[in-house]
Every structure is written in structure tokens, then in C-alpha cells.
Design a protein around this motif. Structure first.
Motif, mmCIF file in Angstrom:
data_model
loop_
_atom_site.group_PDB
_atom_site.id
_atom_site.type_symbol
_atom_site.label_atom_id
_atom_site.label_comp_id
_atom_site.label_asym_id
_atom_site.label_seq_id
_atom_site.Cartn_x
_atom_site.Cartn_y
_atom_site.Cartn_z
ATOM 1 N N UNK A 1 0.888 -1.109 -0.340
ATOM 2 C CA UNK A 1 -0.323 0.560 0.330
ATOM 3 C C UNK A 1 0.678 1.424 -0.067
ATOM 4 N N UNK A 2 2.029 1.173 1.110
ATOM 5 C CA UNK A 2 3.235 2.449 0.896
ATOM 6 C C UNK A 2 3.364 2.652 -0.981
ATOM 7 N N UNK A 3 3.842 1.614 -1.668
ATOM 8 C CA UNK A 3 4.578 1.547 -2.484
ATOM 9 C C UNK A 3 3.013 2.396 -3.745
ATOM 10 N N UNK A 4 2.048 1.690 -3.481
ATOM 11 C CA UNK A 4 1.142 2.201 -4.208
ATOM 12 C C UNK A 4 1.098 3.231 -3.946
ATOM 13 N N UNK A 5 1.016 3.768 -3.478
ATOM 14 C CA UNK A 5 0.148 5.063 -2.874
ATOM 15 C C UNK A 5 1.473 6.558 -4.122
#
Ligand SMILES: [Zn+2]
Length: 267
Positions: free
Chosen positions: A117-121
Motif C-alpha cells: 500500500x505504501x508503494x502503491x500510494x
């Protein structure tokens, strides 16, 4: 509602107003007396004006970008009250290594950090900046991915792995974070490859793009290195101006990270 080609799924659909920086970030940066501070490489402005554009369909904006990244990250950012939930989560993991004012944590060893999720954000913000100008009267995108753009789009759609020609570096400013502001993606000064940067309260992201990314820097990639390294560095706190200068100058303190990662590999 305007009908058009959604930039993410490439289908003709009703388009909704997408924000370059999720609305939640603006709310975070708003203090009782102030509008949010946003920064670009050319301008520092204190403004309630949010950059938005009919760019994506509802499914891609809310269903993908929000669900896969933004809604997990936003509640964890640093606040004007001095709290920084993401940093708290980080401290629950094990410190990997430290050197001077930099520390490295391995998110792979901390179940509370949602790496995907941090990567996708981060990729969502960089990618949105790469497909639209976000500035009135200009047509050039805010940043240029060139031929590498399609790999980022496919990654965000869940159709491909993290692009092999990119490296995402995540830096954390330890609390109390003085700069509760954000900065839209801009191009840094690297040569031989492209580096782009942006930050939100407490977290700075650098994205390196190209075939010539130095291997040392590639090894610090949060998204693709198996340890998912996160750097905590005091060096990037300070006045807004110095944040910009320093973040541009040091994209990134990779030496410490590489040292740590090599140590882990060899043990
Ligand atoms: Zn779409």
C-alpha cells in the motif's frame, strides 16, 4: 459528468475530478489559521487551491488509487500536533542499522507496515504527475516518464510487477516533524537516469527511473528489495527551503542503506 478516456484503465467512461495529492493530504496540512502549504520546484505557495482534473473514472480513482494506497497511508502521516503514527509503527520493528543521523528499518520484518500500500500510494502520486500538467495553461505533464510510463500504469492496475526500470526510495523524517506540508512531484538533478521527488507530512519519496540507475541506489528500493528498506534521517527536517534543497541534493543517502543491506546479506 464529463465522458472521456480514463488515463488508468484506458476505457471511455465518465471521469471524476481526481486530485494530484489526495484530498486527505490537504486536510492534514491545514492548521486552524493556515491554508495548506504546497511546494513545487519553482514555487512555495500557501494556498487552499487543490490541483484537480477530470483524469480518471470512479473505479480507478476511488476503487484503485484510494483503496490500494491512499486510505492506508493518509491516517499515518505526521500531524501539526506532533504525532506521527507511521513512525510509531516503524519503531515497533527492529532497527536494521544506523550511521550518524540516518537509521534503516526493514519493513519486511514488520508486519504493521503494508509495503504494497505504501508503494502503491507513492507510485499513484508520481504517475498522476506524469500523465497531466496539473497547471493551467500548460500541456506538458508535471514530470516525464517517457517510455517507462506504461510500466507504472500497469503496476498500478495490478497487471504487472513493480517496474524493473524504477527504484522507489522511502525516507522518514522523525518526529516532531516541523514541516507539515507537502510537495508535488518534481524532477531532481540526477544525470544518467531521472529522479523525481515528492513529500507528504513526515514521508519523502524519491523515484528513480531509467536503465542506468546505479546498482547501489537500486539496492535501496523499498518496493523491490526483499527487505523493503525505509530510511529515517534527521537530515531532511528543517525549514521548507532547506527541505527542498537537501532533498534535491541528496537523492538519497543511499550509502548507509547499501551498507546495511550488504551486512544483512552476508550474515
Ligand atoms: Zn479507469
Amino acid at each position: 459528468m464529463q465522458l472521456g478516456i480514463c488515463k488508468l484503465c484506458l476505457l471511455e467512461k465518465p471521469l471524476i475530478n481526481s486530485h494530484l495529492m489526495a484530498r486527505g493530504v490537504h486536510d492534514f496540512c491545514r492548521t486552524p489559521n493556515d491554508d495548506p502549504i504546497s511546494i513545487s520546484s519553482k514555487v512555495i505557495m500557501q494556498s487552499g487551491r487543490q490541483l484537480q482534473h477530470p483524469l480518471l473514472c470512479k473505479e480507478c480513482d476511488g476503487g484503485i488509487l484510494s483503496r490500494e494506497g491512499e486510505s492506508w497511508v493518509l491516517p499515518l502521516l505526521a500531524t501539526a500536533e506532533g504525532t506521527f503514527p507511521f513512525h510509531d509503527l516503524l519503531l515497533e520493528g527492529t532497527l536494521g542499522g544506523s550511521d550518524g543521523d540516518s537509521k534503516v528499518y526493514a519493513a519486511s520484518k514488520n508486519a504493521k507496515i503494508d509495503v504494497a500500500k505504501l508503494t502503491h500510494f507513492a507510485m499513484g502520486v508520481f504517475w498522476k504527475a506524469s500523465v497531466h500538467s496539473w497547471r493551467g495553461g500548460e500541456t506538458e505533464p508535471l514530470i516525464q516518464f517517457g517510455k517507462y510510463g506504461e510500466s507504472a500504469r500497469a503496476f498500478l492496475r495490478g497487471e504487472a510487477l513493480f517496474p524493473a526500470t524504477m527504484a522507489l526510495i522511502v525516507g522518514i523524517i522523525p518526529p516532531a516533524v516541523k514541516t507539515i506540508g507537502f510537495c508535488y512531484p518534481y524532477r531532481g538533478s540526477a544525470s544518467g537516469y531521472h529522479n523525481f521527488l515528492f513529500f507528504v507530512p513526515g514521508i519523502e519519496f524519491a523515484l528513480l527511473v531509467g536503465n542506468m540507475i546505479p546498482s547501489g541506489l537500486k539496492q535501496t528500493c523499498f518496493a523491490s528489495h526483499p527487505l523493503h528498506p525505509i530510511v529515517v534521517s534527521d537530515g531532511i527536517s528543517g525549514s521548507i527551503k532547506s527541505v527542498i534543497q537537501e532533498s534535491t541534493a541528496k537523492a538519497y543517502r543511499a550509502a548507509n542503506v547499501v551498507k546495511y543491506l550488504n551486512r544483512v546479506k552476508n550474515t
